[in-house]
Design a protein around this motif. Sequence first.
Motif, PDB file in Angstrom:
ATOM      1  N   MET A   1       0.843  -1.164   0.000  1.00 37.65           N
ATOM      2  CA  MET A   1       0.000   0.000   0.000  1.00 37.65           C
ATOM      3  C   MET A   1       0.889   1.228   0.000  1.00 37.65           C
ATOM      4  O   MET A   1       1.717   1.415   0.866  1.00 37.65           O
ATOM      5  CB  MET A   1      -0.897  -0.026   1.233  1.00 37.65           C
ATOM      6  N   SER A   2       0.690   2.106  -0.962  1.00 42.13           N
ATOM      7  CA  SER A   2       1.523   3.294  -1.069  1.00 42.13           C
ATOM      8  C   SER A   2       1.005   4.396  -0.150  1.00 42.13           C
ATOM      9  O   SER A   2      -0.081   4.303   0.421  1.00 42.13           O
ATOM     10  CB  SER A   2       1.547   3.779  -2.515  1.00 42.13           C
ATOM     11  N   SER A   3       1.804   5.437  -0.034  1.00 39.90           N
ATOM     12  CA  SER A   3       1.404   6.542   0.839  1.00 39.90           C
ATOM     13  C   SER A   3       0.226   7.311   0.258  1.00 39.90           C
ATOM     14  O   SER A   3      -0.559   7.895   0.991  1.00 39.90           O
ATOM     15  CB  SER A   3       2.589   7.483   1.063  1.00 39.90           C
ATOM     16  N   GLU A   4       0.061   7.321  -1.089  1.00 42.56           N
ATOM     17  CA  GLU A   4      -1.068   8.003  -1.689  1.00 42.56           C
ATOM     18  C   GLU A   4      -2.377   7.285  -1.375  1.00 42.56           C
ATOM     19  O   GLU A   4      -3.401   7.901  -1.137  1.00 42.56           O
ATOM     20  CB  GLU A   4      -0.890   8.105  -3.211  1.00 42.56           C
ATOM     21  N   GLU A   5      -2.327   5.943  -1.366  1.00 43.04           N
ATOM     22  CA  GLU A   5      -3.530   5.188  -1.041  1.00 43.04           C
ATOM     23  C   GLU A   5      -3.903   5.354   0.416  1.00 43.04           C
ATOM     24  O   GLU A   5      -5.073   5.380   0.771  1.00 43.04           O
ATOM     25  CB  GLU A   5      -3.326   3.708  -1.365  1.00 43.04           C
ATOM     26  N   ALA A   6      -2.896   5.459   1.291  1.00 46.34           N
ATOM     27  CA  ALA A   6      -3.180   5.635   2.713  1.00 46.34           C
ATOM     28  C   ALA A   6      -3.721   7.027   2.999  1.00 46.34           C
ATOM     29  O   ALA A   6      -4.528   7.217   3.908  1.00 46.34           O
ATOM     30  CB  ALA A   6      -1.909   5.397   3.531  1.00 46.34           C
ATOM     31  N   ALA A   7      -3.275   8.033   2.232  1.00 45.51           N
ATOM     32  CA  ALA A   7      -3.722   9.397   2.460  1.00 45.51           C
ATOM     33  C   ALA A   7      -5.112   9.655   1.898  1.00 45.51           C
ATOM     34  O   ALA A   7      -5.786  10.576   2.325  1.00 45.51           O
ATOM     35  CB  ALA A   7      -2.736  10.385   1.835  1.00 45.51           C
ATOM     36  N   ALA A   8      -5.540   8.855   0.939  1.00 48.18           N
ATOM     37  CA  ALA A   8      -6.850   9.058   0.337  1.00 48.18           C
ATOM     38  C   ALA A   8      -7.937   8.645   1.316  1.00 48.18           C
ATOM     39  O   ALA A   8      -7.830   7.622   1.987  1.00 48.18           O
ATOM     40  CB  ALA A   8      -6.977   8.240  -0.951  1.00 48.18           C
ATOM     41  N   PRO A   9      -8.994   9.447   1.436  1.00 48.54           N
ATOM     42  CA  PRO A   9     -10.079   9.078   2.346  1.00 48.54           C
ATOM     43  C   PRO A   9     -10.819   7.857   1.824  1.00 48.54           C
ATOM     44  O   PRO A   9     -10.903   7.651   0.611  1.00 48.54           O
ATOM     45  CB  PRO A   9     -10.983  10.313   2.358  1.00 48.54           C
ATOM     46  N   PRO A  10     -11.354   7.037   2.703  1.00 52.77           N
ATOM     47  CA  PRO A  10     -12.086   5.861   2.241  1.00 52.77           C
ATOM     48  C   PRO A  10     -13.347   6.277   1.503  1.00 52.77           C
ATOM     49  O   PRO A  10     -14.001   7.252   1.836  1.00 52.77           O
ATOM     50  CB  PRO A  10     -12.424   5.110   3.536  1.00 52.77           C
ATOM     51  N   LYS A  11     -13.691   5.515   0.491  1.00 52.97           N
ATOM     52  CA  LYS A  11     -14.835   5.820  -0.350  1.00 52.97           C
ATOM     53  C   LYS A  11     -16.091   5.250   0.290  1.00 52.97           C
ATOM     54  O   LYS A  11     -16.209   4.067   0.537  1.00 52.97           O
ATOM     55  CB  LYS A  11     -14.609   5.188  -1.727  1.00 52.97           C
ATOM     56  N   THR A  12     -17.029   6.106   0.593  1.00 47.43           N
ATOM     57  CA  THR A  12     -18.305   5.641   1.113  1.00 47.43           C
ATOM     58  C   THR A  12     -19.285   5.530  -0.031  1.00 47.43           C
ATOM     59  O   THR A  12     -18.988   5.880  -1.159  1.00 47.43           O
ATOM     60  CB  THR A  12     -18.856   6.623   2.176  1.00 47.43           C
ATOM     61  N   GLY A  13     -20.493   5.100   0.251  1.00 46.58           N
ATOM     62  CA  GLY A  13     -21.493   4.884  -0.784  1.00 46.58           C
ATOM     63  C   GLY A  13     -22.209   6.144  -1.217  1.00 46.58           C
ATOM     64  O   GLY A  13     -23.140   6.087  -1.983  1.00 46.58           O
ATOM     65  N   THR A  14     -21.821   7.315  -0.728  1.00 45.61           N
ATOM     66  CA  THR A  14     -22.522   8.537  -1.071  1.00 45.61           C
ATOM     67  C   THR A  14     -21.593   9.510  -1.761  1.00 45.61           C
ATOM     68  O   THR A  14     -20.391   9.484  -1.585  1.00 45.61           O
ATOM     69  CB  THR A  14     -23.099   9.199   0.190  1.00 45.61           C
ATOM     70  N   ASP A  15     -22.180  10.389  -2.549  1.00 44.15           N
ATOM     71  CA  ASP A  15     -21.433  11.460  -3.180  1.00 44.15           C
ATOM     72  C   ASP A  15     -21.501  12.692  -2.292  1.00 44.15           C
ATOM     73  O   ASP A  15     -21.909  12.627  -1.139  1.00 44.15           O
ATOM     74  CB  ASP A  15     -22.014  11.754  -4.562  1.00 44.15           C
ATOM     75  N   ASP A  16     -21.142  13.833  -2.846  1.00 38.50           N
ATOM     76  CA  ASP A  16     -21.116  15.043  -2.057  1.00 38.50           C
ATOM     77  C   ASP A  16     -22.496  15.567  -1.699  1.00 38.50           C
ATOM     78  O   ASP A  16     -22.634  16.395  -0.824  1.00 38.50           O
ATOM     79  CB  ASP A  16     -20.315  16.130  -2.784  1.00 38.50           C
ATOM     80  N   ASP A  17     -23.558  15.088  -2.357  1.00 39.73           N
ATOM     81  CA  ASP A  17     -24.896  15.563  -2.026  1.00 39.73           C
ATOM     82  C   ASP A  17     -25.539  14.775  -0.894  1.00 39.73           C
ATOM     83  O   ASP A  17     -26.627  15.110  -0.454  1.00 39.73           O
ATOM     84  CB  ASP A  17     -25.795  15.555  -3.257  1.00 39.73           C
ATOM     85  N   GLY A  18     -24.886  13.743  -0.399  1.00 40.98           N
ATOM     86  CA  GLY A  18     -25.379  13.008   0.762  1.00 40.98           C
ATOM     87  C   GLY A  18     -26.417  11.949   0.448  1.00 40.98           C
ATOM     88  O   GLY A  18     -27.024  11.402   1.361  1.00 40.98           O
ATOM     89  N   MET A  19     -26.641  11.641  -0.812  1.00 40.25           N
ATOM     90  CA  MET A  19     -27.624  10.624  -1.170  1.00 40.25           C
ATOM     91  C   MET A  19     -26.940   9.273  -1.283  1.00 40.25           C
ATOM     92  O   MET A  19     -25.873   9.161  -1.873  1.00 40.25           O
ATOM     93  CB  MET A  19     -28.288  10.977  -2.506  1.00 40.25           C
ATOM     94  N   SER A  20     -27.546   8.253  -0.719  1.00 46.37           N
ATOM     95  CA  SER A  20     -26.998   6.905  -0.849  1.00 46.37           C
ATOM     96  C   SER A  20     -27.366   6.349  -2.232  1.00 46.37           C
ATOM     97  O   SER A  20     -28.215   6.881  -2.934  1.00 46.37           O
ATOM     98  CB  SER A  20     -27.535   6.003   0.260  1.00 46.37           C
ATOM     99  N   TRP A  21     -26.716   5.263  -2.595  1.00 45.86           N
ATOM    100  CA  TRP A  21     -26.910   4.707  -3.936  1.00 45.86           C
ATOM    101  C   TRP A  21     -28.344   4.220  -4.132  1.00 45.86           C
ATOM    102  O   TRP A  21     -28.922   4.382  -5.202  1.00 45.86           O
ATOM    103  CB  TRP A  21     -25.914   3.591  -4.199  1.00 45.86           C
ATOM    104  N   TRP A  22     -28.941   3.636  -3.104  1.00 42.72           N
ATOM    105  CA  TRP A  22     -30.280   3.095  -3.266  1.00 42.72           C
ATOM    106  C   TRP A  22     -31.312   4.222  -3.346  1.00 42.72           C
ATOM    107  O   TRP A  22     -32.293   4.118  -4.078  1.00 42.72           O
ATOM    108  CB  TRP A  22     -30.633   2.120  -2.151  1.00 42.72           C
ATOM    109  N   TYR A  23     -31.099   5.335  -2.636  1.00 39.73           N
ATOM    110  CA  TYR A  23     -32.024   6.460  -2.717  1.00 39.73           C
ATOM    111  C   TYR A  23     -31.899   7.154  -4.068  1.00 39.73           C
ATOM    112  O   TYR A  23     -32.883   7.622  -4.629  1.00 39.73           O
ATOM    113  CB  TYR A  23     -31.768   7.445  -1.581  1.00 39.73           C
ATOM    114  N   ARG A  24     -30.684   7.194  -4.591  1.00 35.21           N
ATOM    115  CA  ARG A  24     -30.469   7.776  -5.913  1.00 35.21           C
ATOM    116  C   ARG A  24     -31.218   6.952  -6.967  1.00 35.21           C
ATOM    117  O   ARG A  24     -31.827   7.502  -7.881  1.00 35.21           O
ATOM    118  CB  ARG A  24     -28.973   7.813  -6.223  1.00 35.21           C
ATOM    119  N   TRP A  25     -31.191   5.618  -6.818  1.00 29.83           N
ATOM    120  CA  TRP A  25     -31.915   4.756  -7.754  1.00 29.83           C
ATOM    121  C   TRP A  25     -33.422   4.923  -7.616  1.00 29.83           C
ATOM    122  O   TRP A  25     -34.159   4.889  -8.604  1.00 29.83           O
ATOM    123  CB  TRP A  25     -31.518   3.292  -7.556  1.00 29.83           C
TER     124      TRP A  25
END
Length: 168
Positions: A1-25
């Motif tokens: 694991m590189s330092s860039e991968e460690a510095a990147a925030p974990p990806k959650t199921g929502t975008d910047d608008d706060g909607m989850s994938w199932w609500y978007r669908w």
Amino acid sequence: MSSEEAAAPPKTGTDDDGMSWWYRWICKIAGVLGGVSCATMGVWNCVTVNPLNIAAGVWMVITALVLFLCEVPFCCQFIEFANAVAARADQLKPWQKALFYCGMALFPVFLSFSITTLFGNAIAFATGVLYGLASLGKKGDAVSYARLQHQKQGDEEKQTGTTAESVP
């Protein structure tokens, strides 16, 4: 694991608008169903001699086209600018989509109030309501709410100078 991968925030199921994938669908499916209902009832509403009904029916068909362009642009591949409109619509905040969809759905009802305009625009209006609810944000859990209330009570006691130990 590189330092860039460690510095990147974990990806959650929502975008910047706060909607989850199932609500978007759910919103996308409601938009498609709203477009279908607007299109069918709009064409049905145009089969008349009353000019206000014809105008409301044409507006409903335009609303259906806009819903299809914004929600499912792959259904409108015969239109050159469909992908550009969809990209612009994806950049809108949920409250902006809510106002746009609800406004487009209410106009034909005010123009010609009838059963076809009312039921034809109901699902398109519901799509706007779903986007409006998404703009309110997520509901908090009971534990964090109780913690916040306890902290607020402690802050009020500090401001008044009374604590549980100083009361005889």
